[in-house]
Design an enzyme around this catalytic site. Structure first.
Site, PDB file in Angstrom:
ATOM      1  N   TYR A   1     -14.769   4.162 -12.843  1.00  0.00           N
ATOM      2  CA  TYR A   1     -14.650   3.162 -11.780  1.00  0.00           C
ATOM      3  C   TYR A   1     -15.345   1.869 -12.198  1.00  0.00           C
ATOM      4  CZ  TYR A   1     -14.881   1.165  -7.053  1.00  0.00           C
ATOM      5  OH  TYR A   1     -14.769   0.353  -5.954  1.00  0.00           O
TER       6      TYR A   1
ATOM      7  N   LYS B   1     -13.692  -1.905 -12.761  1.00  0.00           N
ATOM      8  CA  LYS B   1     -14.139  -3.072 -12.002  1.00  0.00           C
ATOM      9  C   LYS B   1     -14.794  -4.112 -12.913  1.00  0.00           C
ATOM     10  CE  LYS B   1     -12.807  -1.725  -7.928  1.00  0.00           C
ATOM     11  NZ  LYS B   1     -11.782  -2.465  -7.171  1.00  0.00           N
TER      12      LYS B   1
ATOM     13  N   ASN C   1      -6.856  -5.982  -4.287  1.00  0.00           N
ATOM     14  CA  ASN C   1      -7.860  -5.151  -3.633  1.00  0.00           C
ATOM     15  C   ASN C   1      -7.727  -3.664  -3.936  1.00  0.00           C
ATOM     16  OD1 ASN C   1      -9.726  -4.345  -1.213  1.00  0.00           O
ATOM     17  ND2 ASN C   1      -7.771  -3.362  -0.766  1.00  0.00           N
TER      18      ASN C   1
ATOM     19  N   ASP D   1       4.130   2.658  -4.258  1.00  0.00           N
ATOM     20  CA  ASP D   1       3.163   3.217  -5.206  1.00  0.00           C
ATOM     21  C   ASP D   1       2.875   2.137  -6.245  1.00  0.00           C
ATOM     22  OD1 ASP D   1       1.715   4.535  -7.135  1.00  0.00           O
ATOM     23  OD2 ASP D   1       3.173   6.144  -7.446  1.00  0.00           O
TER      24      ASP D   1
ATOM     25  N   ASP E   1       0.860  -1.178   0.000  1.00  0.00           N
ATOM     26  CA  ASP E   1       0.000   0.000   0.000  1.00  0.00           C
ATOM     27  C   ASP E   1       0.894   1.225   0.000  1.00  0.00           C
ATOM     28  OD1 ASP E   1      -2.035   2.035   0.708  1.00  0.00           O
ATOM     29  OD2 ASP E   1      -3.269   0.310   1.275  1.00  0.00           O
TER      30      ASP E   1
END
Length: 241
Positions: free
Chosen positions: A145, A149, A81, A55, A38
């Site tokens: 978005y 996804k 995730n 990053d 992360d």
């Protein structure tokens, strides 16, 4: 999937907070050694020893970080995730945002899988779980978005077919309204639209990161080896009607 090595190694991208943190904690409870990648340090101190601040849009830095993890043993559970939203109506969508969303929401999933799958094959199998979203069924102000996804869910089905012979399963969890800081940042708590989202949840409550982690834990379980190419909507029933 063959008998798991001890300790079993899992990688959670974007695992420092919110849903990713819930997933990382649950996998740790399930007996995995959990590596977190992360841009921030994990909020849970118990996860910091195996966390990397990186990053994930930086291919070279992410590759080096992944290679450091793999030097300690194969990763047999990969949870892709990490993601950002950037809400915008159709008329306000900025094409400049396309690269930033796709380079974080989609590209790290491919990079991580390309690096960890050889070790999964050697280990006799593995688990890949993608965190997608209920927005793949459509939501206002989510052009880019939902595109990212939706691409992940479609890609997961392709991988499920290609990797099945290696006993590697590939599945998706698709959260609905989950009470995280990210949700409230993109859905102001006092906005009528937000109230409507919450009131429309058939189960009568917002979801939690632990709800999503429960589904990930199921897919990651060695006993879930005959389930692949599937998407479970963790949404309190909002995806039903």
């Amino acid at each position: 999937m063959t008998q798991d090595p001890s300790p079993r190694h899992a990688l959670v991208t974007g695992g420092a907070r919110n849903i990713g943190l819930g997933i990382a904690r649950r996998l740790r409870e399930d007996g995995w050694r959990v590596f977190v990648q992360d841009i921030e340090e994990p909020e849970d101190p118990a996860l910091r020893a195996d966390a990397q601040r990186v990053d994930l849009t930086d291919i070279a830095a992410t590759t080096a970080a992944l290679q450091h993890i793999l030097a300690q043993g194969p990763v047999t559970c990969l949870v892709n995730n990490v993601g950002i939203v950037k809400p915008a109506s159709f008329d306000a969508v900025a094409l400049d945002d396309f690269d930033s969303i796709m380079h974080l929401n989609l590209r790290p999933s491919i990079l991580a899988a390309k690096l960890v799958v050889p070790g999964m094959r050697t280990a006799g199998g593995g688990r890949i779980v993608m965190n997608t979203s209920r927005v793949t069924k459509g939501k206002i102000d989510r052009t880019l978005y939902s595109a990212s996804k939706g691409a992940i869910q479609s890609m997961a089905r392709t991988w499920a077919l290609e990797l099945a012979r290696d006993r590697i399963t590939v599945n998706c969890v698709a959260p609905g309204p989950i009470a995280t800081t990210a949700f409230w940042e993109n859905n102001p708590e006092d906005a009528p639209e937000t109230r409507a989202i919450v009131d429309a949840v058939p189960m009568g409550r917002m979801g939690t990161p632990e709800d999503v982690a429960q589904a990930v834990s199921f897919f990651a379980d060695p006993r879930s080896g005959f389930i692949t190419g599937q998407t479970v909507f963790v949404c309190g029933g909002t995806a039903v009607g």
